[in-house]
Motif scaffolding. Structure first.
Motif, short mmCIF file in Angstrom:
data_model
loop_
_atom_site.label_atom_id
_atom_site.label_comp_id
_atom_site.label_asym_id
_atom_site.label_seq_id
_atom_site.Cartn_x
_atom_site.Cartn_y
_atom_site.Cartn_z
N VAL A 115 0.84 -1.20 0.00
CA VAL A 115 0.00 0.00 0.00
C VAL A 115 0.87 1.25 0.00
CG1 VAL A 115 -1.84 1.23 1.21
CG2 VAL A 115 -1.74 -1.28 1.32
N PHE A 116 0.55 2.19 -0.89
CA PHE A 116 1.24 3.47 -0.93
C PHE A 116 0.35 4.56 -0.34
CE2 PHE A 116 3.29 1.69 -4.96
CZ PHE A 116 4.48 1.39 -4.33
N THR A 117 0.96 5.50 0.38
CA THR A 117 0.31 6.74 0.76
C THR A 117 1.02 7.87 0.02
OG1 THR A 117 -0.29 5.92 2.95
CG2 THR A 117 -0.32 8.30 2.63
N LEU A 118 0.25 8.70 -0.66
CA LEU A 118 0.84 9.72 -1.51
C LEU A 118 1.18 10.99 -0.73
CD1 LEU A 118 -1.32 9.43 -4.76
CD2 LEU A 118 0.91 8.41 -4.25
N GLY A 119 2.37 11.51 -0.98
CA GLY A 119 2.80 12.75 -0.36
C GLY A 119 2.48 13.97 -1.19
N ARG A 161 4.72 9.03 -0.15
CA ARG A 161 5.21 9.43 1.16
C ARG A 161 5.66 8.24 1.99
NH1 ARG A 161 0.63 11.94 4.27
NH2 ARG A 161 0.34 9.88 5.20
N SER A 162 4.88 7.15 1.94
CA SER A 162 5.22 5.98 2.75
C SER A 162 4.61 4.73 2.14
CB SER A 162 4.74 6.14 4.19
OG SER A 162 3.33 6.26 4.24
N VAL A 163 5.16 3.59 2.56
CA VAL A 163 4.70 2.28 2.11
C VAL A 163 4.26 1.48 3.34
CG1 VAL A 163 5.28 0.21 0.80
CG2 VAL A 163 6.45 2.36 0.30
N PRO A 202 5.52 -2.88 -7.73
CA PRO A 202 4.33 -2.09 -7.38
C PRO A 202 4.33 -0.68 -7.95
CG PRO A 202 5.10 -3.30 -5.47
CD PRO A 202 6.15 -3.48 -6.53
N ALA A 203 5.51 -0.11 -8.21
CA ALA A 203 5.57 1.23 -8.79
C ALA A 203 4.92 1.26 -10.17
CB ALA A 203 7.02 1.71 -8.89
N ARG A 204 5.01 0.16 -10.90
CA ARG A 204 4.37 0.10 -12.21
C ARG A 204 2.85 0.13 -12.07
NH1 ARG A 204 8.30 -4.63 -14.49
NH2 ARG A 204 10.13 -3.32 -14.87
N ALA A 205 2.35 -0.51 -11.02
CA ALA A 205 0.91 -0.47 -10.76
C ALA A 205 0.47 0.95 -10.41
CB ALA A 205 0.54 -1.44 -9.64
N LEU A 206 1.26 1.65 -9.61
CA LEU A 206 0.94 3.02 -9.25
C LEU A 206 0.93 3.92 -10.48
CD1 LEU A 206 0.37 5.14 -7.08
CD2 LEU A 206 2.85 5.36 -6.75
N ALA A 207 1.92 3.77 -11.34
CA ALA A 207 1.96 4.56 -12.58
C ALA A 207 0.77 4.23 -13.45
CB ALA A 207 3.26 4.29 -13.33
N VAL A 210 -3.17 4.01 -2.03
CA VAL A 210 -3.32 3.21 -3.24
C VAL A 210 -3.00 1.76 -2.89
CG1 VAL A 210 -2.56 2.81 -5.61
CG2 VAL A 210 -2.68 5.16 -4.71
N LEU A 211 -3.99 0.90 -3.04
CA LEU A 211 -3.76 -0.54 -2.92
C LEU A 211 -3.30 -1.03 -4.27
CD1 LEU A 211 -6.96 -1.73 -0.95
CD2 LEU A 211 -4.82 -0.79 -0.06
N THR A 212 -2.09 -1.56 -4.33
CA THR A 212 -1.45 -1.82 -5.63
C THR A 212 -1.83 -3.14 -6.28
OG1 THR A 212 0.52 -2.66 -4.50
CG2 THR A 212 0.51 -0.33 -5.12
#
Length: 262
Positions: free
Chosen positions: A111-115, A133-135, A206-211, A230-232
């Motif tokens: 899970v990502f939290t966006l900064g 911001r954090s994982v 997971p960064a590819r999923a976020l993009a 963001v749940l990836t």
């Protein structure tokens, strides 16, 4: 009901009825074979708008079917996005409210939290991670409104990517110090290990999923907002959630968490 009588509003009514009565139905595309992906996202948007009108607040986005294995098992060929609201949030240690669900399953997620705001098009994995911001670790409880989790891609998009509930762990880690492709997770049910995976199961990283999420939203004139989560996507296959059989995930660097139901 014939296909030419189906509309976005009708599909929203049918899916909301299935959820409120806890009654699984056959895929909408069996009644509405002309339902395309763009229209399915309109249905999804109206479903979430109804939640917001009822007092819920959008808190982020989820990705679904990000692993090739899950795509093959579900018979679809691409990932998808759905919305998360505060009405779906579970506190750590809380019991899943199964009285509102049909046939819940659980899957572990990074899970990502966006900064900061992240807006496509043209978002790359590197620029996506620069906005994080954090994982954290997460467990998502999914609950398709379709019988036996059987659907096409437009069906599951319309159903808000089988969203139901989710919990995010209380360990927040700076992504700069992690290799998320190698972040390992062990999934257990009632104390027995049933699956393992690494972050590479999610689109290779997971960064590819976020993009992908940012660029997909951009096609609809939307963006990922600062502070959103963001749940990836599920790292392993989802497992059934049953009374007395807690589902737990232990991550290499992100901590551990568990969901249970009565």
């Amino acid at each position: 009901m014939t296909a030419n009588t189906w509309t976005v509003d009708r599909a929203v009514e049918e899916l909301r009825a299935a959820e409120s009565t806890r009654t699984a139905r056959h895929p909408i595309t069996e009644d509405w074979p002309g339902l395309d992906l763009g229209t399915a996202y309109q249905v999804q948007s109206e479903l979430v708008a109804a939640r917001v009108a009822g007092g819920e607040r959008i808190v982020g986005v989820k990705l679904g079917l990000t692993s090739r294995a899950k795509q093959r098992r579900m018979g679809v060929d691409a990932p998808l996005t759905g919305w998360l609201t505060d009405g779906m949030v579970l506190d750590a240690g809380a019991h899943v409210r199964t009285e509102r669900l049909i046939h819940p399953r659980v899957e572990p997620e990074i899970v990502f939290t966006l900064g900061r705001r992240l807006e496509g098009p043209g978002v790359t994995p590197a620029s996506a991670m620069a906005a994080v911001r954090s994982v954290s670790a997460g467990l998502e409880v999914i609950d398709s409104r379709y019988r036996d989790f059987r659907f096409t891609l437009p069906d599951v998009v319309a159903d808000n990517a089988s969203s139901a509930q989710f919990v995010v762990g209380d360990v927040e880690v700076d992504p700069a110090g992690l290799d998320l492709a190698l972040e390992a997770c062990v999934l257990s049910v009632a104390g027995t290990v049933v699956d393992t995976a690494t972050g590479a199961a999610v689109q290779g990283h997971p960064a590819r999923a976020l993009a992908l999420a940012a660029n997909s939203l951009a096609e609809r004139g939307l963006a990922l907002e600062e502070g959103w989560i963001v749940l990836t996507g599920g790292m392993t296959d989802a497992v059934p959630l049953e009374p007395g059989r807690p589902v737990a995930a232990e991550f290499a660097h992100l901590g551990a968490l568990m969901v249970t139901c009565r």
